[in-house]
Structure formats: structure tokens, C-alpha cells
Design an enzyme around this catalytic site. Structure first.
Site, PDB file in Angstrom:
ATOM      1  N   ASP A 250       0.828  -1.212   0.000  1.00 17.88           N
ATOM      2  CA  ASP A 250       0.000   0.000   0.000  1.00 17.88           C
ATOM      3  C   ASP A 250       0.857   1.254   0.000  1.00 17.88           C
ATOM      4  OD1 ASP A 250      -2.345  -1.288   0.149  1.00 17.88           O
ATOM      5  OD2 ASP A 250      -2.678  -0.967   2.282  1.00 17.88           O
ATOM      6  N   LYS A 272      -3.449   2.668  -2.165  1.00 14.21           N
ATOM      7  CA  LYS A 272      -4.710   3.394  -2.252  1.00 14.21           C
ATOM      8  C   LYS A 272      -4.524   4.788  -1.662  1.00 14.21           C
ATOM      9  CE  LYS A 272      -6.777  -0.309  -0.596  1.00 14.21           C
ATOM     10  NZ  LYS A 272      -7.652  -0.878   0.377  1.00 14.21           N
ATOM     11  N   MET A 385      -8.003   8.744   9.110  1.00 11.82           N
ATOM     12  CA  MET A 385      -8.518   9.231   7.817  1.00 11.82           C
ATOM     13  C   MET A 385      -9.406  10.458   8.011  1.00 11.82           C
ATOM     14  SD  MET A 385      -9.568   5.502   6.306  1.00 11.82           S
ATOM     15  CE  MET A 385     -10.163   4.867   7.845  1.00 11.82           C
TER      16      MET A 385
HETATM   17  C1  LIG Z   1      -6.696   3.322   5.818  1.00 15.06           C
HETATM   18  S1  LIG Z   1      -6.193   3.812   7.400  1.00 15.06           S
HETATM   19  C2  LIG Z   1      -5.086   2.503   7.742  1.00 15.06           C
HETATM   20  C3  LIG Z   1      -4.807   2.359   9.190  1.00 15.06           C
HETATM   21  C4  LIG Z   1      -3.792   1.283   9.476  1.00 15.06           C
HETATM   22  N1  LIG Z   1      -4.334  -0.010   9.150  1.00 15.06           N
HETATM   23  C5  LIG Z   1      -3.359   1.307  10.932  1.00 15.06           C
HETATM   24  O1  LIG Z   1      -3.632   0.345  11.685  1.00 15.06           O
HETATM   25  O2  LIG Z   1      -2.692   2.267  11.319  1.00 15.06           O
HETATM   26  C6  LIG Z   1      -5.128   5.147   7.030  1.00 15.06           C
HETATM   27  C7  LIG Z   1      -5.093   6.178   8.123  1.00 15.06           C
HETATM   28  O3  LIG Z   1      -4.250   5.762   9.178  1.00 15.06           O
HETATM   29  C8  LIG Z   1      -3.625   6.884   9.757  1.00 15.06           C
HETATM   30  N2  LIG Z   1      -2.165   6.705   9.647  1.00 15.06           N
HETATM   31  C9  LIG Z   1      -1.521   5.643   9.149  1.00 15.06           C
HETATM   32  N3  LIG Z   1      -0.196   5.791   9.275  1.00 15.06           N
HETATM   33  C10 LIG Z   1      -0.005   6.981   9.861  1.00 15.06           C
HETATM   34  C11 LIG Z   1       1.161   7.705  10.249  1.00 15.06           C
HETATM   35  N4  LIG Z   1       2.391   7.225  10.082  1.00 15.06           N
HETATM   36  N5  LIG Z   1       0.974   8.918  10.837  1.00 15.06           N
HETATM   37  C12 LIG Z   1      -0.252   9.398  11.044  1.00 15.06           C
HETATM   38  N6  LIG Z   1      -1.368   8.765  10.693  1.00 15.06           N
HETATM   39  C13 LIG Z   1      -1.262   7.579  10.111  1.00 15.06           C
HETATM   40  C14 LIG Z   1      -4.093   8.105   8.999  1.00 15.06           C
HETATM   41  O4  LIG Z   1      -5.193   8.640   9.694  1.00 15.06           O
HETATM   42  C15 LIG Z   1      -4.508   7.492   7.687  1.00 15.06           C
HETATM   43  O5  LIG Z   1      -5.466   8.301   7.042  1.00 15.06           O
END
Ligand SMILES: C[S@@+](CC[C@H](N)C(=O)[O-])C[C@H]1O[C@@H](n2cnc3c(N)ncnc32)[C@H](O)[C@@H]1O
Length: 460
Positions: A250, A272, A385
Site C-alpha cells: 500500500d 490506495k 482518515m
Molecule cells: C486506511 S487507514 C489505515 C490504518 C492502518 N491499518 C493502521 O492500523 O494504522 C489510514 C489512516 O491511518 C492513519 N495513519 C496511518 N499511518 C499513519 C502515520 N504514520 N501517521 C499518522 N497517521 C497515520 C491516517 O489517519 C490514515 O489516514
């Protein structure tokens, strides 16, 4: 080589140990693990040695005498008295008994290595007693790369050794057989605790080999890559990343983590972004099945944890329906990673007794969420998100009764060296985010715990 590593069976032997220091106690511990009899000579016992007294292999004497010397097969000393240690070394050497004086390689005829114990597999690292810190560092690196169940792998494989030898007469074919078994699905099944299935796999492989009907089964690893910092990967994730034949990843998986993938592995970016699905979800599910059915070890690498807003459930549902084997490896989710690296604990005895993970993904510019449940004291809200919908989220919370000065933090690219943390409150944060041009991925934390950051921040 200053010292030759040898592995001795000490089960019928006696070690004569001098001293009641912590160092002596550690050596006693190791010797007892090797089922060696230990005769300890010391005027008193420390707490850890006291625990050993009463066990069948351990005996304690206040003073040394000749009969004890006569029964010794090896000698260890850590008396905290340099002169005494030296005398013991000389006496042992004159009697041709191997001797170790702890932290004195110059007085020793053998040294204890740092041990990685995956019995029956044992690995030993030594610097000849000169640089114990360096050997310990090396040992922890090895520890990290050798799964804990490696010993179980060896124990189970050992059971089939003679049968395999009987069935496959050529040494070369036998070697290839063991290589494919020990690096393949059999090993994965043992590491994931499915020993019965592992044995069945080994038997099937053997039957196929003998009947020359080779058929390879693929498998999918659904792995959480964490929020960005590669050091936050689990050992299991790292092992599976290194052995995969094809990787579907991803947008959220960071470059340093992708760099761990085998050079010759096929990489497929199915990343995505908001409103830009490079590969639609259905096609990702189909690709996973297709590659696995071709016999490949397929790594589905996802940011954070695959089961938290990661659609991991949907992907393995398809695999389960198609009868494709899979494993799921949890990752550190963005909430945990961002909370730790921004110094904002998600719970705290004084400020927050519960935490909610919420999707802030907007549908038709609205978030259809249970806002009234979010407006409670002593609770932390974490929006994933939510950057695009930030003004809507803040407005909805205020409309449902939350104090407009409730602290809010935005953590962008958390845990990476590009991490940015912006703090404000419900009325100010949207404007601040615009001014500072905060970009995705961003996590939103709302609650009184945000105020702790001033005191607890450590990562910049
Ligand atoms: C589709 S979700 C996936 C979440 C992922 N499965 C998790 O457990 O962290 C994507 C969201 O996770 C958050 N996110 C993921 N990685 C991040 C990071 N390194 N810093 C801040 N937010 C993050 C953001 O809010 C982003 O829009």
C-alpha cells in the site's frame, strides 16, 4: 582462533565453581541448564544461589578439599578476589582441568560464549572474553532473526530424519528436499504453532517427492508493517517479508520497510490514496488468490495493523472462500505509534479511562457517526482518515456539546523522521492545519491527554 567453539555434553560431569558473586551465580545457572552437576565452594550464598540449594544437581561446600578437586571435570571461579582467582586457575591448569576465571580470559583455558538457545539448536557467540558487550549486541541481533519456535522446527524435523533418508537415497536430492521443507510452508506452520498441520505437510511433501508428483502450495501473509518506523516491525513480520516471492503493498508502507523485501521478489503497488484506488479492492483480492494458486509465497503488506481500518478482514475472507492458506501478522497501529512518538498517552488514570478508534472518512461530505457517544468526559477519541473532514469533525463535536476548547493534536507522518505534531483545540485546529499545510497520513487525537505532550514529548 584464540578459542575453538566446541559443544560438550556435561550430563555426567561435575563443575567445581568458586565464589558467590552474581557472575558465579550466572555461570551456575548455565551449567545447571546443561544438566551438569555443580559443586559450589563459597562461604555464603546469595539469594539466587540459595534458590538452587536443594535441587538435585547442586551441592554447596564452605571450604575446598582434595576430594572435590578430584571429582571436577571443569572449574569456574568468580570469587571477587583476584589473588584467589589466580591461585584457582594455576591449580586447575596443573591438574589439566579446563578452567574459566570470569572476566579473566588470560587466566582461563575456556570461556563461556553468549548463547542463543533454541534447543536442540544452540548458537554461541564469543569474543574470547575480550568484548562481552559487543558479543551481547551480536547475540541480540541473532536472537531477533531466529524465531523462538526454531527449536520445535528442529525437534519435529529430527523425527523424520531416518524416514527421509530411507525414502530418498540420493544425498543431493535429500539436501534439496530438506531445504525446501525447512524454508517453506512446513516451517511457517511450526512457527505459527500448527504442529499437527506441519507434520502432515512434511509427510505430503515426502510422498510427493517419492512419487515425483511435485506440487507447490502457495500462501498469503497478511502483514501489518506498522506506522512507518521500520524498527517497529515485529520479528515475525520481518521474517515473512524476507521470504516472500511477491509483495502487494500500500501507499502507507514506508520505503525503508519495502527495502527489506528480497531483491528478486516481484513488487506490486496496489496503493490506495483517497479517491484514487490504484487497484480496486476486488482486484487485490483476486490477485492474492491468483499468486497463491501459482504456488507463490505472497506478502500482503499493509500500513499499521491489517485489522484496524485496513480491510484485512475482507481480503482474507476471499482467501478463506477460495481455500488459500494464509497467516495474519498484527502491526503497530497508527494510534499506538503516533501516541508513543508524540508523547500523548491514549489513556491516563487522571484524564482518560477509555479510548475510541473512529474512522473520519467522509461520505458525501458528512460523517454519519454516533457523535453523542463521543462527547463524554475522561475519554480519548482517535480519528483515522480524518484530515479532509477535520472541520466537519470539530463542528459536529461542538454541536453535540463538547467544549470548544477541548485539546486536539494532529500527528502527520507519525513515527518517521518527517513526523509533525500540531496542537490546538476544537475551535482552532482546522485553521492551524491549513496554515501549517499538514499533509496525509495524519491522525487526530482529541482529549485532555493531549495536554500531557508538553511534559512527555521526546521524539523530534
Ligand atoms: C486506511 S487507514 C489505515 C490504518 C492502518 N491499518 C493502521 O492500523 O494504522 C489510514 C489512516 O491511518 C492513519 N495513519 C496511518 N499511518 C499513519 C502515520 N504514520 N501517521 C499518522 N497517521 C497515520 C491516517 O489517519 C490514515 O489516514
Amino acid at each position: 582462533m584464540e578459542f575453538l567453539p566446541l559443544f560438550f555434553d556435561l550430563k555426567e560431569s561435575t563443575a567445581l565453581v568458586f565464589g558467590a558473586s552474581d557472575a558465579a551465580a550466572r555461570k551456575v545457572e548455565i551449567l545447571l541448564k546443561a544438566k551438569c552437576r555443580v559443586t559450589l565452594v563459597a562461604e555464603s550464598l546469595n539469594a539466587s544461589l540459595e534458590e538452587k540449594s536443594g535441587t538435585s544437581l547442586f551441592s554447596h561446600y564452605l571450604k575446598i578439599d582434595d576430594t572435590l578437586w578430584e571429582s571436577a571435570h571443569l572449574v569456574v571461579a568468580a570469587t571477587n578476589d583476584a589473588e584467589e582467582d589466580k591461585r584457582i586457575s594455576e591449580k586447575a591448569k596443573s591438574k589439566k582441568i579446563p578452567v574459566n576465571i570470569v572476566n579473566r580470559a588470560d587466566l582461563s583455558s575456556f570461556v563461556f560464549p553468549s548463547i542463543i538457545d533454541r534447543s536442540p539448536i544452540i548458537a554461541a557467540v564469543s569474543s574470547g572474553g575480550e568484548l562481552p558487550v559487543l558479543t551481547r549486541l551480536l547475540r541480540s541481533r541473532l536472537e531477533a532473526t531466529i524465531p523462538h519456535a526454531f527449536g520445535r522446527l528442529a525437534t519435529i524435523a529430527r523425527k523424520y530424519r531416518s524416514e527421509v533418508k530411507q525414502q530418498i537415497s540420493s544425498i543431493n536430492t535429500r539436501r534439496q528436499f530438506w531445504e525446501s521443507v525447512l524454508e517453506g510452508r512446513f516451517a511457517d506452520l511450526v512457527f505459527s504453532g500448527q504442529e499437527q498441520a506441519a507434520e502432515e505437510e512434511l509427510q505430503t511433501k515426502l510422498e510427493q517427492q517419492v512419487s515425483d508428483k511435485q506440487q507447490v502450495d502457495g500462501e498469503v501473509y497478511l502483514v501489518g508493517a506498522g506506522p512507518g518506523d521500520p524498527d517497529l516491525l515485529t520479528f515475525k513480520a520481518l521474517r515473512l517479508i524476507r521470504q516472500a516471492d511477491v509483495v502487494l503493498y500500500d501507499r502507507l508502507v514506508s520505503e525503508p520497510i519495502l527495502a527489506l523485501v528480497r531483491q528478486d521478489a516481484e513488487r506490486v503497488n496496489v496503493g490506495k490514496e483517497r479517491s484514487n484506488h490504484l487497484v480496486p479492492q476486488d482486484s487485490i483480492n483476486e490477485l492474492l488468490v491468483k499468486y497463491a494458486q501459482e504456488g507463490k509465497r505472497v506478502l500482503r503488506l499493509k500500513g499499521g495493523d491489517p485489522f484496524i481500518f485496513g480491510r484485512g478482514g475482507e481480503e482474507i475472507e476471499t482467501l478463506a472462500e477460495q481455500g488459500v492458506s494464509f497467516q495474519v501478522v498484527p502491526g503497530i497501529t497508527a494510534a499506538s505509534g503516533c501516541s508513543a512518538y508524540s508523547g500523548i498517552p491514549l489513556t491516563h488514570r487522571d484524564y482518560s479511562q477509555s479510548v475510541r478508534f473512529i474512522t473520519g472518512h467522509l461520505k458525501n461530505d458528512t460523517c454519519d457517526l454516533a457523535w453523542e457517544e463521543f462527547v463524554q468526559d475522561n475519554q480519548t477519541l482517535v480519528f483515522y482518515m480524518g484530515l479532509t473532514g477535520l472541520p466537519t469533525i470539530c463542528r459536529s463535536l461542538i454541536e453535540h456539546g463538547m467544549d470548544n476548547e477541548k485539546p486536539v493534536a494532529l500527528i502527520s507522518k507519525g513515527t518517521t523522521r518527517h513526523q509533525k505534531v500540531l496542537c490546538g483545540n476544537l475551535s482552532t485546529i482546522s485553521e492551524l492545519a491549513n496554515q501549517e499545510q499538514i499533509s496525509a497520513p495524519t491522525l487526530i487525537i482529541i482529549g485532555d491527554v493531549v495536554n500531557l505532550r508538553d511534559k512527555l514529548k521526546w521524539f523530534s
